[in-house]
Design an enzyme around this catalytic site. Structure first.
Site, PDB file in Angstrom:
ATOM      1  N   CYS A 146      25.759  -3.213  11.244  1.00 46.01           N
ATOM      2  CA  CYS A 146      26.156  -2.322  10.153  1.00 46.01           C
ATOM      3  C   CYS A 146      24.928  -1.500   9.789  1.00 46.01           C
ATOM      4  O   CYS A 146      23.960  -1.477  10.539  1.00 46.01           O
ATOM      5  CB  CYS A 146      26.738  -3.085   8.965  1.00 46.01           C
ATOM      6  N   CYS A 180      31.185  -1.591   9.569  1.00 38.02           N
ATOM      7  CA  CYS A 180      31.285  -0.587   8.512  1.00 38.02           C
ATOM      8  C   CYS A 180      32.756  -0.262   8.285  1.00 38.02           C
ATOM      9  O   CYS A 180      33.529  -0.207   9.231  1.00 38.02           O
ATOM     10  CB  CYS A 180      30.547   0.676   8.897  1.00 38.02           C
ATOM     11  N   CYS A 188      29.449   4.228  11.124  1.00 41.65           N
ATOM     12  CA  CYS A 188      28.984   3.047  11.837  1.00 41.65           C
ATOM     13  C   CYS A 188      27.877   3.434  12.797  1.00 41.65           C
ATOM     14  O   CYS A 188      27.923   4.491  13.408  1.00 41.65           O
ATOM     15  CB  CYS A 188      30.121   2.409  12.614  1.00 41.65           C
TER      16      CYS A 188
END
Length: 142
Positions: free
Chosen positions: A7, A79, A86
């Protein structure tokens, strides 16, 4: 089986997913990282995981840079919000997946509401990653 969970900040969602994947099967080599790693764990993420018996307090918030030269069976981005992008992983990867979740650290409201968002996202991460483990990982390990 090597799994990298990505992430942006590597302080909350990726850390929870990392903890869950390790708890599902000790044969897995799991790491998590961020494109803009915060360098610390989100204390509420640590707290809500500890409440269900998974201790992630010893994890570190690492930059994705340290993992680029390694080979991975799976790289999974977590994400979720429309305002997030992302990270892309350019290393040697067999499978790239996205299993997105809201970021509970962006929740606003009463302390009770914010806490409930951490519980909700934690439980969604557990459900999503357990389904992935059952469907994709376990058959390969059997």
């Amino acid at each position: 089986m090597k799994i990298l969970i990505l992430c942006t900040g590597n302080s909350c969602r990726s850390q929870m997913a990392h903890g869950f994947m390790q708890s599902f099967d000790s044969r897995l080599e799991v790491a998590s990282a961020g494109t803009e790693a915060s360098g610390k764990l989100n204390h509420k993420a640590v707290e809500v995981m500890k409440e269900i018996g998974i201790d992630i307090s010893g994890h570190s918030s690492d930059s994705v840079e340290i993992y680029l030269k390694q080979e991975w069976d799976y790289v999974i981005t977590v994400c979720g919000g429309a305002n997030e992008s992302c990270p892309a992983f350019v290393g040697n990867v067999k499978h790239r997946l996205h299993i997105g979740f809201d970021d509970p650290s962006h929740a606003v409201g009463t302390p009770e509401f914010i806490q409930s968002e951490y519980y909700r996202v934690r439980d969604e991460i557990k459900e999503g990653f357990y389904a992935f483990y059952q469907k994709e990982i376990l058959p390969q390990l059997s």
